[in-house]
Scaffold this motif. Structure first.
Motif, PDB file in Angstrom:
ATOM      1  N   GLN A 220       0.832  -1.199   0.000  1.00  0.00           N
ATOM      2  CA  GLN A 220       0.000   0.000   0.000  1.00  0.00           C
ATOM      3  C   GLN A 220       0.878   1.265   0.000  1.00  0.00           C
ATOM      4  N   ILE A 221       2.116   1.088   0.442  1.00  0.00           N
ATOM      5  CA  ILE A 221       3.039   2.221   0.507  1.00  0.00           C
ATOM      6  C   ILE A 221       4.072   2.156  -0.613  1.00  0.00           C
ATOM      7  N   THR A 222       4.438   0.920  -0.990  1.00  0.00           N
ATOM      8  CA  THR A 222       5.597   0.776  -1.864  1.00  0.00           C
ATOM      9  C   THR A 222       5.239   0.560  -3.337  1.00  0.00           C
ATOM     10  N   ASP A 223       3.994   0.207  -3.629  1.00  0.00           N
ATOM     11  CA  ASP A 223       3.634  -0.044  -5.031  1.00  0.00           C
ATOM     12  C   ASP A 223       3.855   1.199  -5.878  1.00  0.00           C
ATOM     13  N   LYS A 224       4.284   0.951  -7.114  1.00  0.00           N
ATOM     14  CA  LYS A 224       4.600   2.055  -8.031  1.00  0.00           C
ATOM     15  C   LYS A 224       3.455   3.060  -8.135  1.00  0.00           C
ATOM     16  N   ASP A 225       2.219   2.516  -8.259  1.00  0.00           N
ATOM     17  CA  ASP A 225       1.077   3.404  -8.473  1.00  0.00           C
ATOM     18  C   ASP A 225       0.702   4.194  -7.233  1.00  0.00           C
ATOM     19  N   LEU A 226       1.072   3.678  -6.089  1.00  0.00           N
ATOM     20  CA  LEU A 226       0.606   4.284  -4.839  1.00  0.00           C
ATOM     21  C   LEU A 226       1.656   5.107  -4.133  1.00  0.00           C
ATOM     22  N   ARG A 227       2.941   4.828  -4.446  1.00  0.00           N
ATOM     23  CA  ARG A 227       3.982   5.371  -3.578  1.00  0.00           C
ATOM     24  C   ARG A 227       4.058   6.896  -3.556  1.00  0.00           C
ATOM     25  N   ASP A 228       3.719   7.545  -4.671  1.00  0.00           N
ATOM     26  CA  ASP A 228       3.791   9.010  -4.661  1.00  0.00           C
ATOM     27  C   ASP A 228       2.780   9.609  -3.689  1.00  0.00           C
ATOM     28  N   ASP A 229       1.635   8.952  -3.600  1.00  0.00           N
ATOM     29  CA  ASP A 229       0.599   9.489  -2.719  1.00  0.00           C
ATOM     30  C   ASP A 229       0.743   9.031  -1.281  1.00  0.00           C
ATOM     31  N   PHE A 230       1.502   7.977  -1.094  1.00  0.00           N
ATOM     32  CA  PHE A 230       1.588   7.448   0.272  1.00  0.00           C
ATOM     33  C   PHE A 230       3.002   7.416   0.848  1.00  0.00           C
ATOM     34  N   GLN A 231       3.924   8.079   0.181  1.00  0.00           N
ATOM     35  CA  GLN A 231       5.248   8.262   0.763  1.00  0.00           C
ATOM     36  C   GLN A 231       5.576   9.756   0.771  1.00  0.00           C
ATOM     37  N   LEU A 232       6.017  10.201   1.932  1.00  0.00           N
ATOM     38  CA  LEU A 232       6.488  11.582   2.053  1.00  0.00           C
ATOM     39  C   LEU A 232       7.996  11.517   2.240  1.00  0.00           C
ATOM     40  N   HIS A 233       8.748  12.017   1.268  1.00  0.00           N
ATOM     41  CA  HIS A 233      10.208  11.978   1.385  1.00  0.00           C
ATOM     42  C   HIS A 233      10.695  13.255   2.041  1.00  0.00           C
ATOM     43  N   LEU A 234      11.157  13.111   3.271  1.00  0.00           N
ATOM     44  CA  LEU A 234      11.540  14.283   4.057  1.00  0.00           C
ATOM     45  C   LEU A 234      12.937  14.741   3.703  1.00  0.00           C
ATOM     46  N   LYS A 235      13.082  16.056   3.554  1.00  0.00           N
ATOM     47  CA  LYS A 235      14.414  16.637   3.360  1.00  0.00           C
ATOM     48  C   LYS A 235      14.529  17.810   4.320  1.00  0.00           C
ATOM     49  N   HIS A 236      15.639  17.856   5.025  1.00  0.00           N
ATOM     50  CA  HIS A 236      15.816  18.919   6.022  1.00  0.00           C
ATOM     51  C   HIS A 236      15.734  20.301   5.380  1.00  0.00           C
ATOM     52  N   GLY A 237      14.946  21.166   5.987  1.00  0.00           N
ATOM     53  CA  GLY A 237      14.849  22.565   5.518  1.00  0.00           C
ATOM     54  C   GLY A 237      13.896  22.759   4.365  1.00  0.00           C
ATOM     55  N   GLU A 238      13.270  21.664   3.920  1.00  0.00           N
ATOM     56  CA  GLU A 238      12.351  21.796   2.784  1.00  0.00           C
ATOM     57  C   GLU A 238      10.917  21.510   3.212  1.00  0.00           C
TER      58      GLU A 238
END
Lengths: 344, 615
Positions: A220-238
């Motif tokens: 539900q988190i890692t599938d290609k179709d779903l990952r953009d909507d269910f993964q938040l990639h954190l970057k410091h200061g952004e």
């Protein structure tokens, strides 16, 4: 100031310096292979002497790791990797110590050692392979298995509330927590590098797929179709943005985090939270760590890396100061200290 | 100060100070013992604490005691029955009266025997008045009143005055034993030097007690214990737990391997952890772990990393460490596990001593899992056995279980201070950097010992772990023949250590009628009656074992050299069971006591006499 006592390498190391001659016996398609690759990528980059890397593990599929990487290594007993690693690091703070462990190894049988190594902020790196299942014993539920899951020991569905690893780590006063999916080697390598640079216990939770006993557990988190909507990639200061076109963001509303769409319902870019991984107060980090679908994405990358004193550094400082202050310089001095008397 | 009264010379005297937990009995006893030591007596002390930290005031559960035997000859134990009992309240008299020999002296604080305190301790009539103490020499001293009066000129609070009652009582005992008060003053000055008022109060109370004893007629004659003929040297009093800690420090310094202790507090082993935590000045790393398992596992990690690694515990903790001991056996790493035994099973009687973990130490693990087992036998020799355990462990790359017990750990005796440079050399089998011939399980063909390749060393990267490994190369293996061979090698490696051990000694003739066999903490209490019977001309000998796995090479010969063998243990017969399995041709008798108490001279003398008389 915390001192890093690990010796730097004078020669440029490569992946080959860490590849083991042992046959890797994980199942084909297992997420663990990616973790091994990432380690082989990152170790030459960290800059330490190759003899100063050390792997410690407990029991489980994850814990075969030390055999598959060419460093010093101890394959310990179930749940005790953190305790063994504590002795290793204290005995020689000049080693870069890595723990390979799983959800069962660290959060069931080894739960006690796991929370205490984190509480002490010992300078080690923990690779937590979270596949939400006992793999090596063939498919029993683990402390992170979602409630209701049917496994070999829960034929009617589990009736246990699972741990959220981030919650447990930060509850134990964790100073570094990162999360990565097993199908993103690039992020995994970056996060491992950051973990190595962090002084203190660095926990990396790897959402790992067990192709045999819990296939698709993270899909539900890692599938290609779903990952953009269910993964938040954190970057410091952004700003915390996600979605295919980074159109979604995280906003603090009242005491809760909410997923919002920028430009909709009056939400502006400045309403979106900016990630500060170095913030000592863990409040927002805890909330980020606990985000989950369907309402929110799962936070990936380095969620928290706050600087606090480390146990291994403080013990060295205490010893140095005791050595300076005491009149007892050797065991002969000790034997003669206090009340003694002569017999002629 | 000179005592002008006439005195009787005595070879040894047993004194016990008892009172409420807060009455300062440990301090009074320690000062008395130190003063006797400086005079030149040999001694053995034993504190007797309640399990509760501060049980309710004046109750039986709250009684704390300190027993000491001083002598003009070698003293092996704190003694069975007291010659002098100092009881600060009714509860302490009630719980300890059974340990006073008929005719012995009882000193009480008469002020403390009020109605309420008598009731609390279960007395229905006042023992000081009802004639129940007529067989003793009773000295009723109004300790509280006298202390208060003597301190009136110092204007001290009632509470401070109350707290120096112990010194007043000690003063009486000092007079009775003709002790030199100047020595005691010096110790008080060392202790309270930074608090002049407290020092003055204590000195005054001590002197008052001494003078009181001198002036009352009830005292009759006093005692003097002549100097013991001790070997020339510097001495100190030392407890078994401190001696254990120091033995490891010495082994670390001598071997050049840094000392690491991973431990979890447990009665009666905690003092080793406390002692080593105070010695950071010597570089020891002390890790108070979150539990017993983390204690030993951290030690295993430190051992792999090149430290002399120790874990300390008592019985229940040894149970928790079993699996990890197996890991140390399998990985063939040096490790010393100290078990300060206490009465079990389960939580048992934590403050009482017993020898009932022997079989657990020998066999309490899964798989064929041999470890070295040895035992200290006096408080002072805990130093040497800790040292030897560390030496064997490192030189033979094996876990060693060192058994002591609560009686040794808390008991103290005189210790002749050695020089570290005079202790046996320790040479761990460290692998050389970049040794291309290094293999994790390659062994010395003589000793079967593998090398110690420490992380950080160039060119020796390798992996070890709990899975069975191939001989020499150390790869994971389930090969049937390899497993059987490795099991055999691990067993032989431990057995071969016997070749390095000193031969088992017999105290007494090399043959005779009755051989008393014992091990561990009972050496002193058995030696005393055996020596006495030998003096009477009886053909009795004593073989006391410190090495159990492996046994010394001449063990069978020793056991065969007497007509009868009796094995005495503070358990249900564990060592005798082991001896029966090792040497089944020999016929053994056994004597077992499981009461949380040591052996007493009286019971053993009677037993041995009976066995010597019967054919």
């Amino acid at each position: 100031m915390i001192s890093n006592r690990i010796m730097q390498s004078e020669e440029k190391l490569t992946k080959e310096d860490f590849v083991s001659d042992q046959m890797v016996k994980w199942c084909p398609g297992c997420g663990a292979h990616a973790i091994l690759k990432a380690i082989e990528n990152v170790f030459p980059e960290i800059g330490y002497k190759k003899e100063n890397f050390m792997f410690v593990s407990g029991i489980g599929c994850s814990s075969r790791f030390p055999y598959y990487v060419n460093t010093y290594g101890v394959h310990g007993i179930h749940g005790r990797a953190a305790a063994i690693a504590t002795g290793v690091k204290l005995a020689n703070p000049g080693l870069s110590v890595w723990i390979a462990t799983g959800d069962g190894d660290s959060m069931a049988i080894g739960g006690n050692h796991f929370i205490h190594i984190i509480r002490r902020n010992l300078d080690v790196n923990i690779l937590l392979f979270n596949n939400q299942i006992y793999g090596l014993t063939k498919g029993q539920y683990s402390p992170t298995t979602p409630i209701g899951s049917v496994t070999r020991t829960s034929p009617h569905g589990t009736i246990e509330h699972p741990f959220v690893t981030a919650g447990l780590v930060m509850g134990a006063q964790g100073t570094f927590f990162a999360r990565v999916p097993d199908n993103n080697i690039k992020l995994m390598t970056e996060v491992m590098f950051e973990a190595a640079r962090h002084d203190g216990t660095a926990v990396i939770e790897i959402l790992q797929n067990c192709i045999i006993f819990a296939d698709g557990t993270h899909s539900q988190i890692t599938d290609k179709d779903l990952r953009d909507d269910f993964q938040l990639h954190l970057k410091h200061g952004e700003p915390m943005l996600y979605g295919k076109n980074k159109e979604k963001g995280i906003q603090l509303k009242g005491q809760k985090l909410q997923g919002v769409i920028v430009g909709l319902n009056g939400v502006e870019m400045e309403d979106i939270l900016i990630h500060d991984r170095y913030e000592k107060n863990p409040g927002i980090h805890r909330m980020l760590g606990k985000m989950e679908p369907p309402d929110l994405p799962v936070a990936m990358g380095v969620i928290r890396s706050a600087e606090f004193e480390t146990y291994d550094d403080m013990i060295e400082v205490q010893i140095e100061s005791a050595r300076e202050q005491s009149d007892i310089k050797c065991v002969d001095d000790l034997l003669k200290s206090g009340e003694t008397f002569e017999v002629d | 100060m000179n005592n002008q009264a006439t005195y009787k010379e005595k070879e040894s005297v047993v004194i016990k100070f008892v009172g409420d937990s807060g009455d300062g009995m440990q301090l009074a006893g320690t000062l008395f013992s130190d003063t006797a030591a400086v005079f030149g007596n040999d001694l053995f002390t034993f504190p007797d604490y309640p399990a509760e930290i501060r049980a309710p005031h004046n109750t039986l559960a709250g009684v704390s005691g300190f027993q000491v035997q001083i002598g003009s000859d070698k003293i092996f134990s704190p003694g069975d029955m007291c010659d002098i009992l100092v009881a600060m309240n009714p509860a302490s008299l009630k719980t300890n009266l059974k340990w006073v020999r008929p005719g012995g002296i009882i000193i009480v604080d008469a002020d403390a025997f009020n109605k309420k305190a008598l009731e609390k301790s279960g007395y229905t009539s006042d023992p000081l008045e009802d004639g129940s103490l007529d067989v003793y020499r009773l000295i009723k001293a109004p300790v509280a009143t006298m202390t208060r009066n003597s301190l009136s000129h110092l204007q001290v609070s009632a509470r401070l005055a109350e707290r120096s009652r112990n010194m007043m009582a000690l003063g009486i005992v000092s007079f009775l034993l003709n002790q030199n008060l100047d020595t005691t003053f010096k110790f008080l000055a060392d202790k309270f030097g930074s608090k002049p008022q407290v020092l003055e109060i204590n000195k005054t109370a001590l002197t008052t007690g001494y003078n009181f004893a001198e002036t009352i007629e009830a005292i009759g004659s006093t005692y003097k214990v002549p100097k013991a003929s001790l070997k020339k040297g510097t001495y100190r009093s030392i407890s078994g737990n401190v001696a254990t800690a120091w033995g490891f420090l010495a082994a670390s310094e001598r071997s050049g391997r840094p000392l690491f202790l991973g431990s979890y507090p447990i009665t009666p082993a905690t003092e080793i952890l406390i002692e080593l935590a105070q010695q950071k000045c010597l570089g020891v790393k002390v890790f108070q772990a979150e539990d017993e398992i983390a204690g030993i596992c951290s030690a295993i990690g430190a051992s792999f990393t090149g430290s002399l690694a120790i874990t300390t515990t008592s019985g229940p903790g040894l149970s928790l460490k079993s699996e990890a001991i197996g890991l140390a056996v399998m990985t063939e790493l040096p490790l010393v596990i100290v078990n300060v035994q206490r009465a079990g099973p389960s939580t048992g009687m934590p403050t009482k001593s017993e020898q009932s973990d022997l079989l657990q130490a020998l066999y309490g693990r899964n798989g064929e899992c041999p470890a070295v087992v040895m035992a200290a036998s006096t408080p002072a020799n805990c130093f040497y056995y800790a040292y030897e355990a560390a030496k064997i462990s490192m030189e033979h790359m094996t876990p060693v279980i060192l058994l002591t017990d609560g009686y040794l750990g808390n008991g103290s005796e005189l210790f002749r201070i050695p020089k570290v440079s005079e202790l046996p050399e320790i040479t761990p089998p460290l692998a050389r950097p970049n040794d291309e011939t290094y293999k994790p399980y390659k062994r010395d063909p003589e000793t079967l010992v593998r090398q110690w390749a420490v992380p950080g060393t160039e060119g020796l990267r390798h992996r070890i772990g709990g899975l069975e490994k191939t001989d020499i190369y150390g790869a994971v293996s389930t090969d049937p023949q390899n497993h059987q061979m490795m099991v055999q090698i691990r067993e032989n490696k431990v057995k071969k250590i016997a070749e390095k051990l000193p031969p088992q000694k017999i105290m007494g003739d090399q043959s005779g009628d009755l051989l008393v066999v014992s091990w561990g903490g009972t050496e002193g209490s058995i030696r005393t009656p055996v020596k006495a019977l030998q003096k009477e001309g009886k053909k009795i000998g004593h073989a006391h074992f410190n090495h159990i796995m492996p046994l010394p090479g001449n063990t069978k010969k020793v056991l065969e050299s007497y007509k009868k063998v009796i094995v005495c243990e503070l358990n249900n017969g564990q060592f005798v069971k082991y001896l029966r399995s090792e040497f089944p041709d020999i016929s053994y008798m056994q004597y077992n006591k499981i009461q949380g108490l040591p052996f007493f001279t009286g019971e053993l003398t009677e037993l041995f006499n009976k066995l010597l008389e019967t054919k």
